[in-house]
Design an enzyme around this catalytic site. Structure first.
Site, PDB file in Angstrom:
ATOM      1  N   ASP A 118      -3.387  -1.156   7.170  1.00 59.48           N
ATOM      2  CA  ASP A 118      -3.520  -1.211   5.592  1.00 59.48           C
ATOM      3  C   ASP A 118      -2.938  -2.276   4.984  1.00 59.48           C
ATOM      4  O   ASP A 118      -3.433  -2.567   3.901  1.00 59.48           O
ATOM      5  CB  ASP A 118      -3.183   0.126   4.913  1.00 59.48           C
ATOM      6  CG  ASP A 118      -4.199   1.033   5.093  1.00 59.48           C
ATOM      7  OD1 ASP A 118      -5.379   0.833   5.666  1.00 59.48           O
ATOM      8  OD2 ASP A 118      -3.926   2.293   4.752  1.00 59.48           O
TER       9      ASP A 118
ATOM     10  N   TYR B 262      -1.816   3.071  11.598  1.00 58.26           N
ATOM     11  CA  TYR B 262      -2.974   3.097  10.717  1.00 58.26           C
ATOM     12  C   TYR B 262      -2.617   2.640   9.246  1.00 58.26           C
ATOM     13  O   TYR B 262      -3.154   1.952   8.730  1.00 58.26           O
ATOM     14  CB  TYR B 262      -3.512   4.924  10.483  1.00 58.26           C
ATOM     15  CG  TYR B 262      -4.211   5.020   9.152  1.00 58.26           C
ATOM     16  CD1 TYR B 262      -5.725   4.932   8.916  1.00 58.26           C
ATOM     17  CD2 TYR B 262      -3.514   5.346   7.999  1.00 58.26           C
ATOM     18  CE1 TYR B 262      -6.262   5.228   8.086  1.00 58.26           C
ATOM     19  CE2 TYR B 262      -4.258   5.673   6.716  1.00 58.26           C
ATOM     20  CZ  TYR B 262      -5.792   5.501   6.736  1.00 58.26           C
ATOM     21  OH  TYR B 262      -6.476   5.782   5.554  1.00 58.26           O
TER      22      TYR B 262
ATOM     23  N   ASP C  34       0.791  -1.323  -0.144  1.00 60.55           N
ATOM     24  CA  ASP C  34      -0.053   0.092   0.036  1.00 60.55           C
ATOM     25  C   ASP C  34       1.173   1.187  -0.071  1.00 60.55           C
ATOM     26  O   ASP C  34       2.010   1.016   0.254  1.00 60.55           O
ATOM     27  CB  ASP C  34      -0.832   0.101   1.273  1.00 60.55           C
ATOM     28  CG  ASP C  34      -1.949   1.039   1.205  1.00 60.55           C
ATOM     29  OD1 ASP C  34      -2.632   1.307  -0.089  1.00 60.55           O
ATOM     30  OD2 ASP C  34      -2.164   1.523   2.074  1.00 60.55           O
TER      31      ASP C  34
ATOM     32  N   GLU D 127       0.869   5.508   1.072  1.00 64.22           N
ATOM     33  CA  GLU D 127       0.361   6.931   1.660  1.00 64.22           C
ATOM     34  C   GLU D 127       0.731   8.162   0.834  1.00 64.22           C
ATOM     35  O   GLU D 127       2.087   7.915   0.576  1.00 64.22           O
ATOM     36  CB  GLU D 127       0.482   6.931   3.352  1.00 64.22           C
ATOM     37  CG  GLU D 127       0.106   5.826   3.957  1.00 64.22           C
ATOM     38  CD  GLU D 127      -1.399   5.497   3.809  1.00 64.22           C
ATOM     39  OE1 GLU D 127      -2.033   6.393   3.401  1.00 64.22           O
ATOM     40  OE2 GLU D 127      -1.863   4.645   4.275  1.00 64.22           O
TER      41      GLU D 127
END
Length: 379
Positions: A155, A151, A28, A30
């Site tokens: 993910d 957080y 993932d 960000e």
């Protein structure tokens, strides 16, 4: 699980070397994309079931070892809703992932709709409520807080936990090859360069213009695209759609005349007036032989509404015959795409490879039947 924060080159190289033999790598990103065209990478997450890492692209100079992992065709990877992540890989790498599955695509094939969010998927499989309060955080600001890191870790942690079950469900239904092809098609589309000379064909108001004015909107859209990429700004930060449309329609001969056009954004004129005037002046000097053909709106094509309805019914029946959810086969966009191609609307016959319904995994299932249906019924 406690994630490992990687912020030096040696640690990144060591981790990536160990991951080449992983059985599945959940990934993932960000990023921040508030005032830029291109997303600014703030964090990379990866988890192979044992080692969960958060890679700091602000601290690590060279991410090439990680890009090589993504490009490794022997390493299976899973991601959720890959569209914006692909833009990160394209512009930060450039890196075109191989052997990657999109869990959102898998959920769609399993009948959960086209846009199931990650939190909803985790809730569905694990009955865990995720805290999404950090989804709009500034991922470029350092140091990152413990809450932000947790957080980000979630993910990929839950994605990896779900991956085995999810893949098994898709395999049991005989859909894995289709899911892989659909994910690959999304990747290929994202990595296909945009032809800025054709942007006017998809501009919603182009059909209202013709002749020199149509050439003007074509030129203005091309200019805006090039400026946005050159300056890394959203298109609307260069000039708004409505401003470009008004300028193309009025063809003003001075910046002063631009300011008098009701509805044109004054900031667009103030910052880009001279540049846009130069584009319009170049258009004035072009011969009429350069003018694009007038654009025909699909919904103005004779019999469109009835034909669209018949086409939708045919696609629904074909999907059911292959035990597929019609949503993953075709929505309104894919049906319209096929019709525009079949009718050679606005010269779209030049690129049939862009017609989803007759390409990739859909091709052997639907191409012959749909073309035969069109030949017999689209009179």
């Amino acid at each position: 699980m406690q994630p490992v924060y990687i912020e030096d080159q040696a640690s990144l190289i060591d981790y990536c070397q160990r991951m080449t033999s992983a059985s599945m790598l959940a990934i993932d990103t960000e990023f921040v994309r508030t005032r830029t065209l291109i997303p600014n990478l703030g964090l990379l997450q990866a988890f192979d079931g044992e080692h969960l890492v958060l890679i700091d692209p602000v601290a690590v100079d060279d991410l090439q070892p990680f890009w090589q992992l993504l490009e490794n065709e022997h390493l299976p990877k899973i991601i959720h809703s890959c569209s914006e992540d692909l833009e990160v890989f394209l512009h930060s790498g450039p890196c075109k992932p191989r052997n990657m599955l999109d869990s959102q695509v898998m959920m769609a094939f399993l009948g959960h709709g086209l846009s199931m969010g990650y939190a909803a998927m985790v809730k569905h499989f694990l009955d865990i409520e995720l805290d999404k309060s950090e989804s709009r955080t500034d991922w470029l600001k350092r140091p990152l807080t413990a809450k932000q890191l947790n957080y980000a870790a979630a993910d990929v942690m839950y994605l990896h936990q779900i991956s085995g079950k999810l893949i098994q469900l898709v395999q049991d239904k005989g859909l894995l090859a289709m899911v892989m092809a659909e994910t690959q098609q999304q990747i290929d589309k994202k990595f296909t360069p945009t032809n800025s000379e054709l942007l006017f064909l998809d501009f919603k108001q182009s059909w209202k213009l013709s002749g020199q004015k149509l050439l003007a909107i074509k030129a203005l859209l091309t200019w805006r695209f090039e400026q946005a990429h050159k300056r890394n700004l959203p298109f609307s930060f260069i000039a708004k759609d409505n401003t470009l449309m008004l300028l193309a329609n009025r063809m003003p001969k001075s910046v002063g005349a631009m300011t008098g056009i009701e509805g044109a954004d004054i900031l667009d004129i103030r910052h880009q007036g001279k540049a846009m005037l130069q584009v319009l002046n170049q258009v004035r000097n072009q011969p009429s032989s350069d003018y694009p053909k007038p654009i025909t709106r699909l919904d103005n094509y004779p019999g469109y509404k009835q034909i669209f309805k018949a086409m939708k019914q045919k696609v629904t029946a074909l999907a059911a015959s292959h035990e597929l959810d019609v949503q993953v086969v075709a929505g309104k966009k894919q049906i319209n795409q096929f019709l525009a191609w079949y009718w050679k609307l606005n010269d779209q016959h030049l690129y049939p490879q862009q017609v989803d319904l007759i390409n990739s995994w859909r091709k052997p299932l639907f191409e012959e039947a749909l073309i035969e249906f069109a030949n017999n019924d689209f009179k």
